[in-house]
Design an enzyme around this catalytic site. Structure first.
Site, PDB file in Angstrom:
ATOM      1  N   HIS A 149      -6.194  -4.118  22.297  1.00 49.02           N
ATOM      2  CA  HIS A 149      -6.485  -3.011  21.367  1.00 49.02           C
ATOM      3  C   HIS A 149      -6.002  -1.647  21.879  1.00 49.02           C
ATOM      4  CE1 HIS A 149      -9.898  -1.351  18.552  1.00 49.02           C
ATOM      5  NE2 HIS A 149      -8.684  -0.914  18.206  1.00 49.02           N
TER       6      HIS A 149
ATOM      7  N   LYS B  21       8.132  -3.967  15.145  1.00 43.98           N
ATOM      8  CA  LYS B  21       8.547  -2.689  14.540  1.00 43.98           C
ATOM      9  C   LYS B  21       9.456  -1.929  15.520  1.00 43.98           C
ATOM     10  CE  LYS B  21       7.540  -1.071  11.096  1.00 43.98           C
ATOM     11  NZ  LYS B  21       8.081  -1.211   9.700  1.00 43.98           N
TER      12      LYS B  21
ATOM     13  N   ASN C 196      -1.755   6.447  11.170  1.00 42.65           N
ATOM     14  CA  ASN C 196      -2.560   5.611  10.251  1.00 42.65           C
ATOM     15  C   ASN C 196      -2.747   6.257   8.878  1.00 42.65           C
ATOM     16  OD1 ASN C 196      -3.301   4.529  12.972  1.00 42.65           O
ATOM     17  ND2 ASN C 196      -4.611   3.236  11.695  1.00 42.65           N
TER      18      ASN C 196
ATOM     19  N   PHE D 167       0.817  -1.225   0.000  1.00 46.01           N
ATOM     20  CA  PHE D 167       0.000   0.000   0.000  1.00 46.01           C
ATOM     21  C   PHE D 167       0.852   1.278   0.000  1.00 46.01           C
ATOM     22  CE2 PHE D 167      -2.196   2.768   3.401  1.00 46.01           C
ATOM     23  CZ  PHE D 167      -2.756   3.612   2.466  1.00 46.01           C
TER      24      PHE D 167
ATOM     25  N   TYR E 126       2.857  -7.167  16.295  1.00 48.44           N
ATOM     26  CA  TYR E 126       3.283  -6.306  15.182  1.00 48.44           C
ATOM     27  C   TYR E 126       4.111  -5.119  15.674  1.00 48.44           C
ATOM     28  CZ  TYR E 126       2.961  -2.293  12.043  1.00 48.44           C
ATOM     29  OH  TYR E 126       3.264  -1.164  11.308  1.00 48.44           O
TER      30      TYR E 126
ATOM     31  N   THR F 226       6.343   3.087  12.560  1.00 44.68           N
ATOM     32  CA  THR F 226       4.965   3.388  12.948  1.00 44.68           C
ATOM     33  C   THR F 226       4.885   4.077  14.312  1.00 44.68           C
ATOM     34  OG1 THR F 226       2.893   2.315  13.618  1.00 44.68           O
ATOM     35  CG2 THR F 226       4.878   1.004  13.826  1.00 44.68           C
ATOM     36  N   ASP F 227       3.820   4.860  14.500  1.00 44.59           N
ATOM     37  CA  ASP F 227       3.598   5.479  15.819  1.00 44.59           C
ATOM     38  C   ASP F 227       3.240   4.435  16.880  1.00 44.59           C
ATOM     39  OD1 ASP F 227       1.047   4.844  14.912  1.00 44.59           O
ATOM     40  OD2 ASP F 227       0.206   6.860  15.197  1.00 44.59           O
ATOM     41  N   GLU F 228       2.895   3.215  16.437  1.00 45.43           N
ATOM     42  CA  GLU F 228       2.475   2.191  17.407  1.00 45.43           C
ATOM     43  C   GLU F 228       3.609   1.748  18.323  1.00 45.43           C
ATOM     44  OE1 GLU F 228       0.208  -1.039  15.959  1.00 45.43           O
ATOM     45  OE2 GLU F 228      -0.991   0.211  14.632  1.00 45.43           O
TER      46      GLU F 228
ATOM     47  N   ALA G 143       7.171  -4.955   5.235  1.00 49.44           N
ATOM     48  CA  ALA G 143       6.861  -5.430   6.586  1.00 49.44           C
ATOM     49  C   ALA G 143       5.634  -6.314   6.523  1.00 49.44           C
ATOM     50  CB  ALA G 143       6.572  -4.246   7.522  1.00 49.44           C
TER      51      ALA G 143
ATOM     52  N   THR H 266       3.885 -10.988  -0.936  1.00 48.89           N
ATOM     53  CA  THR H 266       3.036 -11.734  -0.006  1.00 48.89           C
ATOM     54  C   THR H 266       1.583 -11.451  -0.384  1.00 48.89           C
ATOM     55  OG1 THR H 266       2.779  -9.907   1.553  1.00 48.89           O
ATOM     56  CG2 THR H 266       4.741 -11.314   1.825  1.00 48.89           C
TER      57      THR H 266
HETATM   58  P1  NAD Z   1       1.417  -3.589   3.328  1.00 47.39           P
HETATM   59  O1  NAD Z   1       1.125  -4.793   4.164  1.00 47.39           O
HETATM   60  O2  NAD Z   1       0.337  -3.015   2.483  1.00 47.39           O
HETATM   61  O3  NAD Z   1       2.638  -3.923   2.338  1.00 47.39           O
HETATM   62  C1  NAD Z   1       3.776  -4.607   2.758  1.00 47.39           C
HETATM   63  C2  NAD Z   1       4.606  -4.944   1.517  1.00 47.39           C
HETATM   64  O4  NAD Z   1       5.810  -5.596   1.946  1.00 47.39           O
HETATM   65  C3  NAD Z   1       3.903  -5.921   0.557  1.00 47.39           C
HETATM   66  O5  NAD Z   1       4.094  -5.505  -0.773  1.00 47.39           O
HETATM   67  C4  NAD Z   1       4.604  -7.248   0.818  1.00 47.39           C
HETATM   68  O6  NAD Z   1       4.596  -8.126  -0.296  1.00 47.39           O
HETATM   69  C5  NAD Z   1       6.004  -6.776   1.175  1.00 47.39           C
HETATM   70  N1  NAD Z   1       6.735  -7.754   1.998  1.00 47.39           N
HETATM   71  C6  NAD Z   1       6.300  -8.365   3.127  1.00 47.39           C
HETATM   72  N2  NAD Z   1       7.242  -9.210   3.595  1.00 47.39           N
HETATM   73  C7  NAD Z   1       8.321  -9.095   2.760  1.00 47.39           C
HETATM   74  C8  NAD Z   1       9.606  -9.688   2.717  1.00 47.39           C
HETATM   75  N3  NAD Z   1       9.989 -10.582   3.647  1.00 47.39           N
HETATM   76  N4  NAD Z   1      10.443  -9.343   1.726  1.00 47.39           N
HETATM   77  C9  NAD Z   1      10.070  -8.448   0.777  1.00 47.39           C
HETATM   78  N5  NAD Z   1       8.866  -7.862   0.752  1.00 47.39           N
HETATM   79  C10 NAD Z   1       7.994  -8.182   1.738  1.00 47.39           C
HETATM   80  O7  NAD Z   1       2.028  -2.531   4.322  1.00 47.39           O
HETATM   81  P2  NAD Z   1       1.784  -0.946   4.398  1.00 47.39           P
HETATM   82  O8  NAD Z   1       0.547  -0.680   5.147  1.00 47.39           O
HETATM   83  O9  NAD Z   1       1.990  -0.370   3.057  1.00 47.39           O
HETATM   84  O10 NAD Z   1       3.017  -0.514   5.352  1.00 47.39           O
HETATM   85  C11 NAD Z   1       4.295  -0.244   4.791  1.00 47.39           C
HETATM   86  C12 NAD Z   1       5.243   0.175   5.892  1.00 47.39           C
HETATM   87  O11 NAD Z   1       4.756   1.338   6.535  1.00 47.39           O
HETATM   88  C13 NAD Z   1       5.413  -0.877   6.991  1.00 47.39           C
HETATM   89  O12 NAD Z   1       6.751  -0.888   7.393  1.00 47.39           O
HETATM   90  C14 NAD Z   1       4.526  -0.379   8.116  1.00 47.39           C
HETATM   91  O13 NAD Z   1       5.019  -0.804   9.366  1.00 47.39           O
HETATM   92  C15 NAD Z   1       4.665   1.118   7.936  1.00 47.39           C
HETATM   93  N6  NAD Z   1       3.525   1.931   8.397  1.00 47.39           N
HETATM   94  C16 NAD Z   1       2.261   1.641   7.971  1.00 47.39           C
HETATM   95  C17 NAD Z   1       1.205   2.476   8.355  1.00 47.39           C
HETATM   96  C18 NAD Z   1      -0.220   2.220   7.878  1.00 47.39           C
HETATM   97  O14 NAD Z   1      -1.118   2.950   8.251  1.00 47.39           O
HETATM   98  N7  NAD Z   1      -0.480   1.222   7.041  1.00 47.39           N
HETATM   99  C19 NAD Z   1       1.463   3.580   9.165  1.00 47.39           C
HETATM  100  C20 NAD Z   1       2.781   3.829   9.597  1.00 47.39           C
HETATM  101  C21 NAD Z   1       3.800   3.001   9.188  1.00 47.39           C
HETATM  102  O1  DAU Z   2      -0.734   3.666  13.482  1.00 46.76           O
HETATM  103  C1  DAU Z   2      -0.078   3.144  12.365  1.00 46.76           C
HETATM  104  C2  DAU Z   2      -0.556   1.722  12.110  1.00 46.76           C
HETATM  105  O2  DAU Z   2      -1.863   1.843  11.546  1.00 46.76           O
HETATM  106  C3  DAU Z   2       0.368   0.949  11.186  1.00 46.76           C
HETATM  107  O3  DAU Z   2       1.600   0.760  11.813  1.00 46.76           O
HETATM  108  C4  DAU Z   2      -0.231  -0.420  10.829  1.00 46.76           C
HETATM  109  O4  DAU Z   2       0.595  -1.073   9.865  1.00 46.76           O
HETATM  110  C5  DAU Z   2      -1.615  -0.201  10.235  1.00 46.76           C
HETATM  111  O5  DAU Z   2      -2.228  -1.465   9.996  1.00 46.76           O
HETATM  112  C6  DAU Z   2      -2.479   0.623  11.195  1.00 46.76           C
HETATM  113  O6  DAU Z   2      -2.762  -0.153  12.391  1.00 46.76           O
HETATM  114  P1  DAU Z   2      -4.223  -0.177  13.056  1.00 46.76           P
HETATM  115  O7  DAU Z   2      -4.320  -1.421  13.832  1.00 46.76           O
HETATM  116  O8  DAU Z   2      -4.525   1.116  13.722  1.00 46.76           O
HETATM  117  O9  DAU Z   2      -5.117  -0.231  11.688  1.00 46.76           O
HETATM  118  P2  DAU Z   2      -6.408  -1.087  11.286  1.00 46.76           P
HETATM  119  O10 DAU Z   2      -6.819  -0.603   9.936  1.00 46.76           O
HETATM  120  O11 DAU Z   2      -6.206  -2.537  11.460  1.00 46.76           O
HETATM  121  O12 DAU Z   2      -7.498  -0.619  12.349  1.00 46.76           O
HETATM  122  C7  DAU Z   2      -7.786   0.756  12.570  1.00 46.76           C
HETATM  123  C8  DAU Z   2      -8.754   0.838  13.743  1.00 46.76           C
HETATM  124  O13 DAU Z   2     -10.028   0.300  13.343  1.00 46.76           O
HETATM  125  C9  DAU Z   2      -8.338   0.022  14.944  1.00 46.76           C
HETATM  126  O14 DAU Z   2      -8.707   0.723  16.117  1.00 46.76           O
HETATM  127  C10 DAU Z   2      -9.140  -1.272  14.821  1.00 46.76           C
HETATM  128  C11 DAU Z   2     -10.428  -0.801  14.176  1.00 46.76           C
HETATM  129  N1  DAU Z   2     -11.123  -1.754  13.278  1.00 46.76           N
HETATM  130  C12 DAU Z   2     -10.383  -2.405  12.329  1.00 46.76           C
HETATM  131  C13 DAU Z   2     -10.997  -3.253  11.430  1.00 46.76           C
HETATM  132  C14 DAU Z   2     -10.203  -4.004  10.374  1.00 46.76           C
HETATM  133  C15 DAU Z   2     -12.494  -1.900  13.350  1.00 46.76           C
HETATM  134  O15 DAU Z   2     -13.180  -1.299  14.209  1.00 46.76           O
HETATM  135  N2  DAU Z   2     -13.107  -2.720  12.436  1.00 46.76           N
HETATM  136  C16 DAU Z   2     -12.419  -3.411  11.486  1.00 46.76           C
HETATM  137  O16 DAU Z   2     -13.046  -4.142  10.687  1.00 46.76           O
END
Ligand code: NAD
Ligand code: DAU
Length: 334
Positions: free
Chosen positions: A276, A154, A179, A13, A150, A123-125, A82, A38
């Protein structure tokens, strides 16, 4: 500046949005995407980009020989790859340890061997959570206190990056972002799960009491911040990325329902996530004052409308994963 960069996880993403951002804004940069593909990685996410500037290498960041060989031709690594989903980490933590910890270690060793600039996307987590009534927000000085498998992996990866800077002087920076939402987000995540549930005639699902707060940022703003930190950030430093987007889950869910023409109370309350986190909130003062970065996608309603429109018009992109994703949630009572 950097002319040959490796983007790990560039078919996921945020990684794929970053690859689009760099390809559009910095056309003189060659990008090698290293991605294992993946369940969360989709090569279609970057297939519209010119192949002479964006090359996909399918492989694992834990593969030391492959990573070393790619790093020997690069001047920077931007590390997004990741295992990223909290619920999956609760069901099966092992892949999180392998990719998030061992994978980051493998990349750091390659960066060390070849003197390559390394930006770590985190991540802020890692800071744990805040109470709903706490006026505090996370800063770069907040102590680490991760809650889930998770976020603890991180946090471990952040510590490795810091140690490789202090001990080996690898030229690193770290960003911890809140997020993200926007196009190409996997449908296991909160916002796209609700949108796609409604698009297939299903129901939206809210965990627990729905009062948990997340601090939303558009993924395009995350991309611009990462580029600024990569190119202008101080080595060894951590920068928090956020856009003042705190919102309760129930409010985000009701906004999605209303914008998609549904009754805002027409959703299912489902089992809460174990452990949570209650609230995340970012203070991005260091990034805004030191590097002058500003988010531009600050209208959340407009961003939500664009995101809903994107999932409406990209059904072929997400539909193949829908049944499997929802079966997984059903087994967890969610
Ligand atoms: P995502 O799950 O959508 O994508 C992860 C990507 O990494 C995928 O393309 C997957 O194929 C690849 N991958 C996984 N394992 C691998 C491996 N061993 N070798 C090579 N490639 C591999 O993740 P995302 O939500 O896009 O998050 C990307 C980064 O940003 C992560 O490091 C996550 O911790 C960080 N992050 C995410 C959020 C969020 O809101 N989603 C917020 C803050 C930080
Ligand atoms: O804060 C950054 C993080 O944000 C990233 O590091 C993570 O990779 C990313 O997945 C995200 O983590 P969250 O756990 O906050 O995101 P998620 O989309 O899983 O859930 C957001 C909030 O919504 C959380 O409080 C759980 C809740 N939730 C989630 C799902 C999937 C629901 O209430 N219903 C749902 O169906």
């Amino acid at each position: 500046m950097f002319k040959r960069i490796i983007v790990t996880g560039g078919c996921g993403f945020i990684g794929s949005n970053f690859v689009h951002h760099v390809a559009r804004e910095h056309p003189d940069v060659h990008i090698t995407v290293l991605d294992k593909l993946t369940y969360a990685g989709n090569p279609e996410n970057i297939s519209d980009l010119p192949t002479d500037r964006v090359e996909l290498v399918v492989g694992d960041i834990c593969d030391a020989a492959l990573v070393d060989s790619l790093a020997s031709h690069a001047d920077a690594i931007v590390h997004f790859a990741a295992e990223s989903h909290n619920d999956n980490s609760i069901a099966d933590p092992r892949p999180f340890l392998e990719t998030n910890v061992e994978g980051t270690y493998t990349l750091l060793e390659a960066a060390r061997a070849h003197g390559v600039r390394f930006h770590h996307v985190s991540t802020d987590e890692v800071y744990g959570d805040l109470a709903l009534d706490d006026p505090a927000r996370f800063t770069e000085e907040t102590p680490y206190h991760p809650s889930s498998p998770y976020s603890s992996t991180k946090a471990a990866s952040d510590m490795l990056v810091r140690a490789w800077y202090r001990t080996y002087h690898v030229p690193v920076t770290i960003s911890n972002c809140s997020n993200n939402y926007g196009p190409y987000q996997h449908i296991e995540k909160f916002i796209p799960r609700q949108i796609t549930n409604l698009l297939i005639g299903g129901r939206a699902k809210l965990y627990g009491d729905g009062k948990n707060v997340r601090d939303w940022i558009h993924t395009e703003d995350h991309s611009s911040a990462v580029w600024e930190i990569l190119t202008r950030g101080r080595l060894g430093e951590t920068y928090l990325i956020g856009a003042d987007g705190e919102r309760a889950n129930i409010d985000v869910l009701r906004a999605i329902l209303e914008r998609m023409g549904h009754d805002p109370n027409d959703f299912d309350w489902v089992r809460d996530r174990p452990g949570h986190d209650r609230r995340y909130a970012i203070d991005a003062t260091k990034l805004t004052t030191e590097l002058g970065w500003r988010p531009t996608h600050t209208d959340f309603s407009a961003g939500l409308d664009d995101t809903i429109a994107w999932y409406r018009s990209h059904k072929a992109w997400w539909l193949p994963a829908k049944e499997e994703t929802e079966t997984r949630y059903l087994q967890q009572g969610q």
